[in-house]
Motif scaffolding. Structure first.
Motif, PDB file in Angstrom:
ATOM      1  N   LEU A  55       0.960  -1.549   0.083  1.00 17.41           N
ATOM      2  CA  LEU A  55       0.322  -0.079  -0.244  1.00 17.41           C
ATOM      3  C   LEU A  55       0.939   1.601   0.204  1.00 17.41           C
ATOM      4  N   GLY A  56       1.377   1.947  -1.057  1.00 21.60           N
ATOM      5  CA  GLY A  56       2.598   2.653  -1.815  1.00 21.60           C
ATOM      6  C   GLY A  56       4.062   2.150  -0.897  1.00 21.60           C
ATOM      7  N   LEU A  57       3.801   1.435   0.520  1.00 25.63           N
ATOM      8  CA  LEU A  57       5.068   1.248   0.978  1.00 25.63           C
ATOM      9  C   LEU A  57       5.204  -0.801   1.003  1.00 25.63           C
ATOM     10  N   ASN A  58       5.843  -0.988   0.593  1.00 31.35           N
ATOM     11  CA  ASN A  58       5.431  -2.558   0.894  1.00 31.35           C
ATOM     12  C   ASN A  58       6.082  -3.701   2.490  1.00 31.35           C
ATOM     13  N   ILE A  59       5.331  -4.380   2.948  1.00 30.66           N
ATOM     14  CA  ILE A  59       5.068  -4.682   4.474  1.00 30.66           C
ATOM     15  C   ILE A  59       4.885  -6.280   4.167  1.00 30.66           C
ATOM     16  N   ASN A  60       5.461  -7.107   5.230  1.00 32.46           N
ATOM     17  CA  ASN A  60       5.569  -8.870   5.535  1.00 32.46           C
ATOM     18  C   ASN A  60       4.780  -8.810   6.236  1.00 32.46           C
ATOM     19  N   VAL A  61       3.853  -8.660   6.110  1.00 32.88           N
ATOM     20  CA  VAL A  61       2.258  -9.417   6.810  1.00 32.88           C
ATOM     21  C   VAL A  61       2.249 -10.407   8.352  1.00 32.88           C
ATOM     22  N   MET A  62       2.907 -12.160   7.541  1.00 30.15           N
ATOM     23  CA  MET A  62       3.464 -12.990   8.582  1.00 30.15           C
ATOM     24  C   MET A  62       3.836 -13.151  10.043  1.00 30.15           C
TER      25      MET A  62
END
Length: 388
Positions: A254-261
């Motif tokens: 969402l604009g930035l990449n985040i790994n939600v795991m």
């Protein structure tokens, strides 16, 4: 486990509450298949040049009547999650896209749901021919439990369930008889046709039959959802897709990449359509990351999984449970480094502070002089701020 991206051959599900054909698409899929040793279908012509990363398409029938506001779609988890700092910003952003979205990501069993008619990207309603079979009594209400799907099991009398490739079902009524022939796959996509949603209620529908944005906006309002009743007489073809979630890696962009795991504590993501009032699940799609060398072992084993060093680090970092406190209340566990997105969230408030100070410095002195303060005293006014 179903065959991902095999979008010409749906997976059939049947329960006392819902019958449906399901197709799951994941772009650049690199997971496992139902048949051991068989290579996965990497992608589908469906994606083409689209920015979509996944798609869930269901052609289904409800076995009882449900109001338009009662059928919701979203996700829920078995255990608490550790939302990253500033998660409320993402929720506010999601509410701009879907104002009807409701969520509690800090609950013991976190959830987020939106009315189905407002959430779905595509809705296509067609008349059914054959009656539904094996329906449970309409007055059943399922209470939450700590079971594997968070729903109390039905009594043996109503515990009816089928989950198999549609082409393998030959008993009558077949999936084609119940749901019509599956027409989609590859370049042949599901298209919006909501004519039958309001045909029984008004001659002048409030949105065009192919109006996706208009339909979602209309059913975003609670009073409008009361006009709709899902019935067993129709086949509801629905699809949801998005360009920001990669289920190969659980990366959220969402604009930035985040790994939600890490924030999910290794839990799978369960996508659910259910009755909100009766807590009845119509279908559940579960995405789980597994070890390719040991696909039989799920990444989340709630009953027997011992806390790992990574879990303890997360618990300390987010103050969920400080498991390494000594007598002085200190922890020897190293802290996980903050991600770029978290650093931005922590410091973005300084932009507002800087803006406020810029305005004050630019306009403060002229206003003071206009009020009659001598120039010689303006410096004392500015000095008073730091001293106070």
């Amino acid at each position: 486990t179903i065959n991902v991206n095999d979008d010409s051959n749906p997976h059939f599900i049947d329960s006392p509450f819902f019958s449906g054909n399901v197709v799951i698409r994941v772009k650049n899929f690199a997971g496992i298949t139902p048949e051991k040793g068989k290579m996965p279908i990497h992608s589908s012509e469906y994606f083409g040049t689209k920015r979509r990363l996944f798609s869930i398409q269901v052609s289904g029938r409800f076995k009882h009547e449900y109001s338009g506001g009662d059928v919701v779609f979203g996700a829920e988890f078995l255990q608490k999650v550790s939302p990253p700092t500033g998660s409320w910003i993402a929720i506010k952003f999601a509410n701009l896209i879907d104002p009807a979205l409701e969520t509690d990501i800090y609950a013991n069993q976190p959830w987020l749901f939106s009315p189905c008619l407002a959430a779905m990207n595509i809705v296509n309603v067609q008349p059914a021919v054959h009656p539904v079979k094996n329906a449970a009594p309409a007055d059943i209400v399922i209470k939450p439990t700590s079971g594997s799907l968070m729903y109390s099991p039905l009594t043996a009398k109503f515990a009816y369930e089928i989950s198999a490739p549609a082409k393998s079902i030959t008993t009558s009524p077949t999936p084609d008889q119940l749901l019509g022939e599956w027409e989609w796959g590859g370049f042949n996509e599901l298209n919006e046709d909501n004519t039958l949603l309001l045909s029984d209620l008004r001659d002048d529908p409030p949105f065009p039959q192919d109006g996706i944005t208009e339909r979602r906006r209309y059913f975003g309002k609670a009073q409008n959802r009361k006009e709709i009743v899902f019935t067993p007489d129709y086949i509801y073809n629905m699809e949801i897709f998005a360009p920001f979630m990669d289920f190969n890696t659980f990366d959220l962009t969402l604009g930035l990449n985040i790994n939600v795991m890490p924030y999910l504590k290794d839990q799978p993501i369960r996508i659910i359509m259910k009755s909100k009032s009766k807590n009845i699940p119509f279908y559940v799609v579960e995405y789980a990351l597994v070890d390719p060398n040991n696909p039989e072992e799920d990444s989340f084993e709630m009953e027997r999984k011992e806390p790992t060093d990574r879990d303890r680090l997360l618990d300390t970092r987010y103050n969920v449970e400080n498991v390494n406190d000594d007598e002085e209340g200190k922890s020897d566990s190293p802290k996980l480094p903050l991600s770029i997105s978290e650093l931005i969230i922590l410091t973005i408030c300084l932009v507002g502070v800087q803006f406020t100070w810029s305005v004050e410095i630019a306009y403060g002195t002229p206003v003071l002089l206009e009020l009659g303060l001598p120039k010689s005293l303006t410096a004392l006014v500015w000095l008073a701020g730091p001293l106070s």
